[in-house]
Design an enzyme around this catalytic site. Structure first.
Site, PDB file in Angstrom:
ATOM      1  N   HIS A   9       0.839  -1.217   0.000  1.00  0.00           N
ATOM      2  CA  HIS A   9       0.000   0.000   0.000  1.00  0.00           C
ATOM      3  C   HIS A   9       0.860   1.247   0.000  1.00  0.00           C
ATOM      4  O   HIS A   9       0.899   1.945   1.005  1.00  0.00           O
ATOM      5  CB  HIS A   9      -0.897  -0.012   1.236  1.00  0.00           C
ATOM      6  N   PHE A  10       1.442   1.666  -0.866  1.00  0.00           N
ATOM      7  CA  PHE A  10       1.715   1.144  -2.204  1.00  0.00           C
ATOM      8  C   PHE A  10       3.221   1.131  -2.354  1.00  0.00           C
ATOM      9  O   PHE A  10       3.853   2.104  -1.965  1.00  0.00           O
ATOM     10  CB  PHE A  10       1.072   2.031  -3.255  1.00  0.00           C
TER      11      PHE A  10
END
Length: 151
Positions: A56-57
């Site tokens: 994420h991410f």
């Protein structure tokens, strides 16, 4: 007259005695400014080592909003449990509701998130809190959360 400050700070050792959460789901490092009006501030130091950043991410790490809401709930749980006096002290907190949730700005590695929580209602073992998550004084998320304190 009751003093507005009940506890100045709850450190990680006390949090570990108060909440059942453990790595990777213990999402607060300390709680400061706990007051007799059932308010306080949870502190989370966000680092690149957070497990959530693996997905994420990877190219642009953003701390997940749902983890901020859980951090608010954990802060509220510590405030609720530490405010109960006597032998009826609860041993568990169950997260029950999320209302009026808004995410305003992304939180990145290196940020220090402060969960400003204040009680907005209580009925027997049920507590409701309003929370504002802040980074450098700016609101990054807000929500009302409800919890039940129990044995």
């Amino acid at each position: 007259m009751e003093s507005p400050i009940k506890f100045e700070e709850v450190d990680i050792a006390t949090i570990l005695k108060t909440l059942p959460h453990r790595y990777p789901f213990l999402l607060i490092d300390r709680v400061i400014n706990i007051r007799a009006d059932h308010s306080g501030i949870g502190v989370k130091n966000v680092t690149i080592n957070e497990p959530a950043f693996q997905g994420h991410f990877p190219e642009r790490p953003v701390y997940p909003g749902v983890l901020m809401i859980e951090g608010m709930a954990q802060t509220a749980g510590v405030i609720g449990i530490t405010s109960v006096e006597g032998t009826e002290k609860p041993r568990a907190v169950y997260f029950l509701t999320i209302d009026k949730c808004k995410f305003r700005k992304p939180v990145m590695p290196g940020d220090i998130v402060e969960y400003h929580m204040r009680s907005i209602g209580r009925r027997k073992t049920m507590w409701w809190f309003h929370g504002d998550a802040k980074v450098n004084g700016a609101t990054v998320a807000e929500a009302d959360v409800g919890a039940m304190l129990t044995d």
